[in-house]
Every structure is written in structure tokens, then in C-alpha cells.
Design an enzyme around this catalytic site. Sequence first.
Site, short mmCIF file in Angstrom:
data_model
loop_
_atom_site.label_atom_id
_atom_site.label_comp_id
_atom_site.label_asym_id
_atom_site.label_seq_id
_atom_site.Cartn_x
_atom_site.Cartn_y
_atom_site.Cartn_z
N TYR A 233 16.58 5.90 -1.12
CA TYR A 233 17.09 6.57 0.24
C TYR A 233 15.95 7.42 0.84
O TYR A 233 15.84 7.70 1.97
CB TYR A 233 18.38 7.26 -0.15
CG TYR A 233 19.44 6.41 -0.63
CD1 TYR A 233 19.29 5.06 -1.13
CD2 TYR A 233 20.90 6.69 -0.38
CE1 TYR A 233 20.37 4.42 -1.28
CE2 TYR A 233 21.83 5.93 -0.69
CZ TYR A 233 21.48 4.71 -1.14
OH TYR A 233 22.52 3.79 -1.75
N HIS B 208 22.79 -0.06 5.74
CA HIS B 208 24.15 0.69 6.01
C HIS B 208 23.94 1.02 7.62
O HIS B 208 24.31 2.66 7.92
CB HIS B 208 24.61 1.59 5.08
CG HIS B 208 25.25 1.16 3.99
ND1 HIS B 208 26.45 1.12 3.73
CD2 HIS B 208 24.64 0.56 2.81
CE1 HIS B 208 26.87 0.51 2.51
NE2 HIS B 208 25.71 0.19 1.95
C1 HEM Z 1 19.19 -1.03 -5.79
C2 HEM Z 1 20.17 -0.83 -5.07
C3 HEM Z 1 20.14 -0.15 -3.76
C4 HEM Z 1 19.39 0.07 -2.78
C5 HEM Z 1 17.78 -0.26 -2.79
C6 HEM Z 1 20.16 0.70 -1.55
C7 HEM Z 1 19.34 1.09 -0.56
C8 HEM Z 1 19.97 1.72 0.52
C9 HEM Z 1 19.43 2.46 1.66
C10 HEM Z 1 17.91 2.25 1.87
C11 HEM Z 1 19.90 3.09 2.48
C12 HEM Z 1 19.87 3.83 3.80
C13 HEM Z 1 19.58 5.47 3.32
C14 HEM Z 1 19.27 6.14 4.58
O1 HEM Z 1 18.51 6.00 5.40
O2 HEM Z 1 19.83 7.30 4.61
C15 HEM Z 1 21.26 2.95 1.87
C16 HEM Z 1 22.55 3.50 2.38
C17 HEM Z 1 23.78 3.29 1.58
N1 HEM Z 1 23.93 2.84 0.35
FE1 HEM Z 1 22.71 1.85 -0.71
N2 HEM Z 1 21.29 1.12 -1.94
C18 HEM Z 1 21.43 0.49 -3.12
C19 HEM Z 1 22.84 0.33 -3.91
C20 HEM Z 1 23.91 1.03 -3.71
C21 HEM Z 1 25.20 1.23 -4.27
C22 HEM Z 1 25.18 0.63 -5.64
C23 HEM Z 1 26.05 1.91 -3.44
C24 HEM Z 1 27.32 2.41 -3.88
C25 HEM Z 1 27.95 2.36 -4.93
C26 HEM Z 1 25.30 2.03 -2.16
C27 HEM Z 1 25.95 2.71 -1.22
C28 HEM Z 1 25.51 2.98 0.04
C29 HEM Z 1 26.13 3.55 1.16
C30 HEM Z 1 27.34 4.17 1.38
C31 HEM Z 1 24.82 3.90 2.17
C32 HEM Z 1 25.20 4.47 3.40
C33 HEM Z 1 24.96 6.16 3.14
C34 HEM Z 1 24.99 6.79 4.64
O3 HEM Z 1 26.13 6.78 5.27
O4 HEM Z 1 24.03 7.23 5.08
N3 HEM Z 1 24.12 1.50 -2.23
N4 HEM Z 1 21.24 2.00 0.81
#
Ligand code: HEM
Length: 355
Positions: free
Chosen positions: A344, A74
Site C-alpha cells: 500500500y 480498489h
Molecule cells: C497480497 C495481497 C494484497 C495486495 C498486494 C493488495 C494491494 C492493494 C493496493 C496496492 C491497494 C491500493 C492502496 C492505495 O493506493 O492506497 C489496495 C487497496 C485495498 N485493499 Fe488490498 N491488497 C491485498 C490484500 C488485501 C486484503 C487481504 C484485504 C482485506 C482483508 C484488502 C483490502 C483492501 C481495501 C479495502 C483497499 C482499499 C483501501 C482504501 O479505500 O484506500 N486487500 N490493496
Amino acid sequence: MPLFEFTQKTVCCVDLQIYVEETNLKFKKKAACFIGAALLAPTFSYAQESVTPDQVVSAIENQFGVNPGQRRNHINGVCVAGSFVGNKSVQAYTTSPLFSGKAIPVIGRFSLAGGSLKIPDTARNPRGMALEFELPNQNRQHFTMLNVPVFGAATPSSFYDGVIANTPDPTTGKPDPEKVAHYKATHPDAQALGEYLAKNNPVVSYANSDFYSVHTFRFINKNQQTTLVKWRFVPEDGVKRLSDEELKTAPTRFLDQDIMSKTQAGLVRWQMMLVIGEPGDEQTNPTIYWPANRKEIKAGVLTLSSASPQQGGACEKINFDPLVMTQGIAPTNDPVLLFRSPAYADSYAKRMTDR
Ligand code: HEM
């Protein structure tokens, strides 16, 4: 269990060595290598029982590359700010101070899934809405949502398999179609999200997108009664999607500027709808829909009043960990939800210490 297993004698040692160096996955080579067989139709099996958050984040880094100081997933996004007023009627389900009826300041971030800055705003992948509610006594509540009702992996290892399968092949610069096809054929849990994304074109604006909790959560009331819930945020201006024609002509980047212009011109609102689960509803698998006839109640209104570029913005240094919760809200045993928190944290630690 090996992280990556070759089920046929298919890959030449030299290729594998290059692949290992390129991917930096640090896995042990247990695969047998047979020079000369690489061109025969390969079948791959990279399913594994468990993965660590750092393995998954490193695999995402390998898929997209690393932009120092920025989110590993993201990566494209924009900061927003406003407030949320929760409906007191929700107190029947939870003691969370979110539903006090008073305005709660919110810092948020809209984003585009994926870890590359080159992913266009027209990409057929989920958009994110992350909210941090600033509650009394320095308490915080996070909602980190997607604009799709289901996720594409039932477990962290299935998610990992998707990352590996979609990682560009070093020789072509593109994912190997054979690996992608094999991944699709062996991961039925990815199907519901794939179908949703195929049927629903990307939105014209973050202000015209709905956003879903995707996971099931537990609301706990003052009598210690637990209710299974999901939620979704419904835009006041309606859900609007790009037509097939617009998808071809839309500029690469328009989402961030659009929400900045809209919040400058006026307030942008979403209604929070709380979906009340029933005993037996799916709790731990975020790839499965609940029945469509579940009771829904109006739970509150989110109003955004400003938006600004993420660099230097208030959202830039927030880790929108979905397990940051107040009293009255608790996670289920959904393995994906529970895995997100350490993943995260790993991404956050990396981006805060990059040079
Ligand atoms: C195994 C499943 C998942 C992994 C490994 C994953 C991994 C990640 C990582 C590494 C980030 C960046 C975090 C940061 O640096 O602050 C991220 C951001 C994000 N993820 Fe996931 N994610 C997963 C599932 C999901 C699911 C199920 C959702 C929503 C229901 C989701 C929604 C988001 C959103 C909205 C962001 C952006 C958050 C922001 O604006 O800082 N992710 N994800």
C-alpha cells in the site's frame, strides 16, 4: 527463482519480447524461446517463492493500467465519515482505546476491488470498507476490510500469480483462458474465495453489506494476555444482494450515489462483532475459515453520517495501511497481512507523485 518461467518450449521470442515490453515487469528473460511452437497447447508456470511489493503493484498496474493520482487497486470508491462507539466489555481482551465506550470520529472509504475505473458495480469481486479511527492524542487505528470472509491467496506470491494469470494478453485484450485455467488448477488457495463469490451475488448497497477482517489479529489485554480474534461488521439494515435478474439490469455505477443518498437521508449503522478464537485456530492463512461455532461478542457500533465523492474528499489522500494500529492490537504472522503494508505504501507513493 525467475519471475516467470515457461515450462514448455512454447513461446516465440518475438511474442515474448512484446509481452515483456507491454508488461514492463522488468524481469530477466530466462525462458528459452522457440519460434513456431507458440500455437501448441502451452503450459505455464509462474509460481515463485517470493515477490517484492513493487513487483506486485507494478503487475497490478500492468493488469489494469494506471490512472494518475489514483489508487492502483480498489480504484473505484467513495469517502464516508461518522463515528464508532466501542463496547467496554471488549477491554477484557484489549487495551485498545477503541473500546473506551466514547464516540470516536471515523473517516472511511468504500471501494470496489480492482484497478480499473471500468469495473462495474455488479462485478463479482469483493467490496472494501476502510476505516480510520481518530483516537485521542493523534493516535490512529485502521481497519481495512473486505465483504468476503476469506481471501483468494495464502501468500503474496500466490496473489501475484493471480494478477499475472488475469492480465490481458496484448494480442486479444483479454486474459489468456489457458493461463487462467492453469492458475486455478495450481492454486487451491484461491478456491474458497472463488466459491464464496460464485454463491453470493454482489450487494445492492454498501449499507447492505457485511465486512470482515479476513485476517486473524491478536488482542492483548492489560495482563498481557493475548487472544486471537477476527471481526465482522454487520449492517443494521441487513445484508441484501442483487438477484440474478437485477444483476443483468442494474446500472454500471450505483454504489457511490446510493451511500451518498442514504447518509443524506439518515444515519447508516453497522454492529461490530468480535469473533474469539481458540488455541489452534488458523492464524496465518487468510484463505481458511475458522470453525463456525466460535464465540462472538458485540464489540461496538459504527454510525456513518455523510458520504462524498473521493476526489477532493477526506479519504482520498489516506493510505489505509492495515498495520496502522494502537496499543492492544497486533498483527499475526500472516504473510499476506504483513505484505499489504509495504504494497500500500508503494501504491500510495506512486499515486501521490504521479503527474
Ligand atoms: C497480497 C495481497 C494484497 C495486495 C498486494 C493488495 C494491494 C492493494 C493496493 C496496492 C491497494 C491500493 C492502496 C492505495 O493506493 O492506497 C489496495 C487497496 C485495498 N485493499 Fe488490498 N491488497 C491485498 C490484500 C488485501 C486484503 C487481504 C484485504 C482485506 C482483508 C484488502 C483490502 C483492501 C481495501 C479495502 C483497499 C482499499 C483501501 C482504501 O479505500 O484506500 N486487500 N490493496
